[in-house]
Design an enzyme around this catalytic site. Sequence first.
Site, PDB file in Angstrom:
ATOM      1  N   HIS A  79       0.183 -36.675  47.413  1.00  0.00           N
ATOM      2  CA  HIS A  79       1.204 -36.431  48.431  1.00  0.00           C
ATOM      3  C   HIS A  79       0.610 -35.823  49.694  1.00  0.00           C
ATOM      4  O   HIS A  79      -0.295 -34.985  49.655  1.00  0.00           O
ATOM      5  CB  HIS A  79       2.363 -35.596  47.871  1.00  0.00           C
ATOM      6  CG  HIS A  79       2.096 -34.153  47.596  1.00  0.00           C
ATOM      7  ND1 HIS A  79       2.230 -33.180  48.562  1.00  0.00           N
ATOM      8  CD2 HIS A  79       1.750 -33.497  46.459  1.00  0.00           C
ATOM      9  CE1 HIS A  79       1.985 -31.990  48.033  1.00  0.00           C
ATOM     10  NE2 HIS A  79       1.678 -32.154  46.759  1.00  0.00           N
ATOM     11  N   ASP A 189      -2.988 -28.288  49.404  1.00  0.00           N
ATOM     12  CA  ASP A 189      -1.922 -28.763  48.516  1.00  0.00           C
ATOM     13  C   ASP A 189      -0.934 -29.546  49.378  1.00  0.00           C
ATOM     14  O   ASP A 189      -0.072 -28.959  50.013  1.00  0.00           O
ATOM     15  CB  ASP A 189      -1.248 -27.583  47.832  1.00  0.00           C
ATOM     16  CG  ASP A 189      -0.103 -27.991  46.917  1.00  0.00           C
ATOM     17  OD1 ASP A 189       0.057 -29.200  46.653  1.00  0.00           O
ATOM     18  OD2 ASP A 189       0.654 -27.104  46.497  1.00  0.00           O
ATOM     19  N   GLU A 221       6.896 -34.487  48.144  1.00  0.00           N
ATOM     20  CA  GLU A 221       6.618 -33.969  46.806  1.00  0.00           C
ATOM     21  C   GLU A 221       7.050 -32.521  46.675  1.00  0.00           C
ATOM     22  O   GLU A 221       7.586 -32.111  45.641  1.00  0.00           O
ATOM     23  CB  GLU A 221       5.121 -34.106  46.505  1.00  0.00           C
ATOM     24  CG  GLU A 221       4.739 -33.806  45.051  1.00  0.00           C
ATOM     25  CD  GLU A 221       4.447 -32.327  44.767  1.00  0.00           C
ATOM     26  OE1 GLU A 221       4.275 -31.973  43.591  1.00  0.00           O
ATOM     27  OE2 GLU A 221       4.397 -31.522  45.731  1.00  0.00           O
ATOM     28  N   GLU A 222       6.827 -31.742  47.722  1.00  0.00           N
ATOM     29  CA  GLU A 222       7.060 -30.302  47.645  1.00  0.00           C
ATOM     30  C   GLU A 222       8.526 -29.929  47.470  1.00  0.00           C
ATOM     31  O   GLU A 222       8.835 -28.805  47.082  1.00  0.00           O
ATOM     32  CB  GLU A 222       6.504 -29.605  48.893  1.00  0.00           C
ATOM     33  CG  GLU A 222       4.988 -29.647  49.022  1.00  0.00           C
ATOM     34  CD  GLU A 222       4.273 -28.797  47.984  1.00  0.00           C
ATOM     35  OE1 GLU A 222       4.947 -28.093  47.205  1.00  0.00           O
ATOM     36  OE2 GLU A 222       3.036 -28.854  47.950  1.00  0.00           O
ATOM     37  N   ASP A 244      -3.340 -34.108  42.344  1.00  0.00           N
ATOM     38  CA  ASP A 244      -2.776 -32.901  42.951  1.00  0.00           C
ATOM     39  C   ASP A 244      -3.744 -31.749  42.721  1.00  0.00           C
ATOM     40  O   ASP A 244      -4.857 -31.963  42.216  1.00  0.00           O
ATOM     41  CB  ASP A 244      -1.391 -32.599  42.368  1.00  0.00           C
ATOM     42  CG  ASP A 244      -0.434 -31.968  43.377  1.00  0.00           C
ATOM     43  OD1 ASP A 244      -0.852 -31.010  44.065  1.00  0.00           O
ATOM     44  OD2 ASP A 244       0.719 -32.407  43.475  1.00  0.00           O
ATOM     45  N   HIS A 331      -0.331 -22.428  48.221  1.00  0.00           N
ATOM     46  CA  HIS A 331       0.839 -22.165  49.074  1.00  0.00           C
ATOM     47  C   HIS A 331       0.604 -20.955  49.973  1.00  0.00           C
ATOM     48  O   HIS A 331       1.499 -20.133  50.177  1.00  0.00           O
ATOM     49  CB  HIS A 331       2.110 -22.002  48.232  1.00  0.00           C
ATOM     50  CG  HIS A 331       2.663 -23.300  47.737  1.00  0.00           C
ATOM     51  ND1 HIS A 331       3.992 -23.479  47.438  1.00  0.00           N
ATOM     52  CD2 HIS A 331       2.076 -24.495  47.524  1.00  0.00           C
ATOM     53  CE1 HIS A 331       4.189 -24.728  47.037  1.00  0.00           C
ATOM     54  NE2 HIS A 331       3.026 -25.362  47.089  1.00  0.00           N
TER      55      HIS A 331
END
Length: 364
Positions: A79, A189, A221-222, A244, A331
């Site tokens: 992603h 990410d 995706e998130e 991922d 994140h």
Amino acid sequence: MTQDNPAPSTPAAINEAPINEDFLFALLREAAPSGCERRAADVWKREAATFARVSEDHYGNVYAELGPEDGPTIALMGHLDEIGLIVSHVGDGGLISVLGVGGWDPQVLVGQRIRLLAPGGDILGVIGKKAIHVMEPEDRKNASKLEDLWIDVGLSKEEVQQRVPVGTYGVIEQGPIRVGEKIVARALDNRVGGFIVLEALRALKDADLKHRVVAVGTSQEEIGVFGAHVSGHRLNPVAGVAVDVTHETGQPGVSEKKYGTVPFGSGANLSVGPMTSPAILRQMQDAAREEGIPYTLSASGRYTGTDADALTLVRSGVPTAVVSIPNRYMHSPSEMVDARDVKACTDILAAWIRRLEGGEDFLR
């Protein structure tokens, strides 16, 4: 989580070959929060067009493919979206309130610089919070909440309302850098997963492919693996892989009992669990052993938290594997990966696909 037997020794040519850092850094520089992936998707598509057939869909997914167009399809998904912010209100003094797009720890936002993707051109601002000097003693002990923070762009309320409408997206203003032997950036990410699937496809450009192999830079995706739903339905693959990040376990406070032993330099991390295909896992392990590609195994008791959770349930079901890159500080504005692990993930995908004969049924 569990780990396989120690990874095989890795030839220097495989372990030390450089990755395409120029392309990776170009992807990482772009702002592309969930639902607004256009900038990263354009970089990805331009690179893909140099060696593959490219396309996109209405939902923000981008595609690059090699092999026979009428062959059975293998999907490789990474992603391109990142966590972000979205403007919800402009208050007194032009101070901007926001909502999170994806999973935020508000503590990492305090004091950050923000890029707002405003319709008339990007606007830079800063995350504001009451200074410690004017806090009550009890307030100093409390964690920051997103609703207590704001963005200050240094403009009047009227000008902000004119230039920054509700619904404007934002990301942290933090570009990629090298720190020692590691790569550090926001959006690793999972911009790095989108990078890996395209680099694996590039490695196959001269191969005699029996399958139509499609790398997908997925969207959203998130916030719910939504792009994988759309792209999986469109492609109707016979098998697929989601690439991922996973938690690197050499950092303090990350439990190896829970996440396995996944340090930097350990290679590709392969997921084992009810949602993933044991057939593809076996094939990847065989390919890795034959080519000396390092890997570890991690267990997942339910869903994987990746695009695989959507792809595996598309149409009548798609056998799907998960390949992950060890990542520190997920994140946050300063996520960290090791280029050796990025290379191992690229290599294991390409090695697996080269060994496919075209008649595999992928039965468990």
